[in-house]
Design an enzyme around this catalytic site. Structure first.
Site, PDB file in Angstrom:
ATOM      1  N   LYS A   1     -23.644 -36.083-146.184  1.00  0.00           N
ATOM      2  CA  LYS A   1     -24.461 -36.149-146.034  1.00  0.00           C
ATOM      3  C   LYS A   1     -24.998 -34.655-147.065  1.00  0.00           C
ATOM      4  O   LYS A   1     -24.966 -34.304-148.042  1.00  0.00           O
ATOM      5  CB  LYS A   1     -25.071 -35.399-145.170  1.00  0.00           C
ATOM      6  CG  LYS A   1     -24.961 -36.901-144.126  1.00  0.00           C
ATOM      7  CD  LYS A   1     -26.107 -38.181-145.416  1.00  0.00           C
ATOM      8  CE  LYS A   1     -26.116 -39.215-144.716  1.00  0.00           C
ATOM      9  NZ  LYS A   1     -26.921 -40.239-145.159  1.00  0.00           N
TER      10      LYS A   1
ATOM     11  N   SER B   1     -29.796 -35.260-143.293  1.00  0.00           N
ATOM     12  CA  SER B   1     -29.885 -35.261-142.200  1.00  0.00           C
ATOM     13  C   SER B   1     -29.952 -33.884-142.272  1.00  0.00           C
ATOM     14  O   SER B   1     -29.240 -32.832-142.706  1.00  0.00           O
ATOM     15  CB  SER B   1     -28.552 -35.969-141.919  1.00  0.00           C
ATOM     16  OG  SER B   1     -28.644 -35.606-140.524  1.00  0.00           O
TER      17      SER B   1
ATOM     18  N   TYR C   1     -18.794 -37.873-141.059  1.00  0.00           N
ATOM     19  CA  TYR C   1     -20.675 -38.254-141.593  1.00  0.00           C
ATOM     20  C   TYR C   1     -21.086 -37.281-141.915  1.00  0.00           C
ATOM     21  O   TYR C   1     -21.190 -37.678-142.858  1.00  0.00           O
ATOM     22  CB  TYR C   1     -20.863 -38.639-139.949  1.00  0.00           C
ATOM     23  CG  TYR C   1     -22.189 -39.458-140.112  1.00  0.00           C
ATOM     24  CD1 TYR C   1     -22.539 -40.412-141.446  1.00  0.00           C
ATOM     25  CD2 TYR C   1     -23.275 -38.420-139.743  1.00  0.00           C
ATOM     26  CE1 TYR C   1     -24.273 -40.281-141.023  1.00  0.00           C
ATOM     27  CE2 TYR C   1     -24.577 -38.550-139.351  1.00  0.00           C
ATOM     28  CZ  TYR C   1     -24.852 -38.472-140.613  1.00  0.00           C
ATOM     29  OH  TYR C   1     -26.630 -39.582-140.946  1.00  0.00           O
TER      30      TYR C   1
END
Ligand code: UD1
Length: 340
Positions: free
Chosen positions: A154, A125, A150
């Site tokens: 990544k 992302s 979150y």
């Protein structure tokens, strides 16, 4: 014919990628634990492509289930989507996020190492860049401390893959997505947010459909031309096609490094107000909206420099913002009709 495993293949980006893989002649095996997707998506993919992908309900957090799957299936490459993706929820439940997003990744990579499967595509992302110092954002922009568990999954995920590529015979590409939106033109598949949408476009379409009474613009005091935050919204079908391009690069052994990463966006930034205007113009629907406080953790502006992805992956976006917004609306209307 190469066999590609797609984890999370019934989710939003996963399902669109399965369609493009099948349209490009790959044999696809989908695994999904259905925690944030519906089994009906399998029939929708079948309707679009004429081929039903092979499906296994596997929970990647269960090492034994993962091993059993690989004992029974021969795989040439993996596209790994399966992950939790709600930023706010990750702050509340960090350990669930680390267990699911990191644990699953490690189990997959271990199976790949043990069975000499060496092609891996990872859903990363643009969140890894945080508020970038320079716009548009190139792949050389520094990785900023993650704003949420979150986002951290990544960043850590990319590091785990890089270390694995260095130690084992593994070739991997991380695709750093900007903001995926829209739906397949058939409106057989699209985004299915659970509960109140957190992301802008589903909130816009649900407001236009009357499911939400009003859209909130999170801040109009950003240092941008109209004061609202800027993002790079990419049609999910263009994004799906980037995975095919990345996969072909690995299968053809065109990659220059065993771990590569690319920005996948349109290269064009749009503000929240511009999105509202474009949505109204392309659908004829009028949106009820108001401005509220900024949302914690949001950056001012993020849009991609896609030069490297365009060149190395031989890929570029083909669809316009208006097409993406119209497809999101068509998809919303179909959902609303199904439930009325
Ligand atoms: C978010 C995540 C990002 C994740 C991506 C997945 C955050 C901080 N970031 O990106 O890590 O990879 O989703 O798709 O959550 N907005 C409104 N009103 C709304 C909803 C959004 O004004 O009701 C604004 C936001 O402030 C932002 C823009 O719209 O400026 C886009 O928001 P969103 O769709 O949630 O995406 P990101 O925050 O960019």
């Amino acid at each position: 014919m190469k066999t590609i495993l797609v984890t999370g293949g019934l989710g939003f980006i996963g399902s669109h990628t399965v369609v493009e893989l099948q349209n490009s002649g790959f044999k696809v095996i989908v695994i999904d634990n259905l925690s944030n997707s519906r089994i009906e998506v399998l029939d929708s993919i079948t309707k679009i492509t004429g081929t039903k992908p092979n499906f296994h309900k596997v929970d990647l957090r269960n090492k034994k289930e993962v091993k059993n799957f690989f004992d029974l299936n021969i795989i040439d490459g993996i596209i790994h989507f399966a992950a939790f993706k709600a930023v706010g929820e990750s702050v509340e439940k960090p350990l669930e996020y680390y267990e699911n997003n990191i644990g699953s990744l490690v189990y997959l990579l271990q199976e790949m190492r043990d069975r000499n499967i060496d092609n891996f595509i990872f859903s990363s992302s643009c969140t890894v860049y945080g508020q970038a110092d320079k716009l548009p954002i190139t792949e050389n922009a520094p990785i900023k401390p993650a704003e949420s568990p979150y986002g951290n999954t990544k960043q850590i995920g990319e590091e785990i893959i890089k270390d694995s590529c260095n130690a084992h015979k593994l070739n991997a590409i991380a695709l750093r997505y900007f903001n995926p939106i829209g739906a397949h033109e058939s409106i057989e598949i699209g985004e299915l947010p659970l509960g109140i949408p957190q992301n802008l476009i589903p909130y816009v379409t649900q407001t236009a459909a009357g499911i939400r009474s009003q859209l909130s613009i999170f801040g109009d005091d950003y240092e941008t031309p109209d004061g609202t935050a800027i993002r790079d919204y990419i049609h999910v079908v263009d994004l799906a096609k980037a995975h095919i391009a990345a996969l072909k690069r690995l299968l053809n052994k065109d990659n220059e490094n065993n771990f590569e990463y690319y920005n996948i966006g349109t290269g064009k930034g749009s503000s929240v107000l511009e999105i509202i205007t474009a949505f109204q113009n392309s659908t004829g629907k009028i949106l009820n909206y108001k401005t509220v406080e900024r949302r914690t953790g949001d950056v001012t502006a993020a849009y991609a420099d896609t030069t490297i992805a365009n060149e190395k992956l031989n890929w570029k976006t083909e669809k316009t913002l208006e097409e993406a917004l119209r497809s999101a609306w068509n998809w919303q209307e179909k959902q609303s009709n199904n439930h009325s």
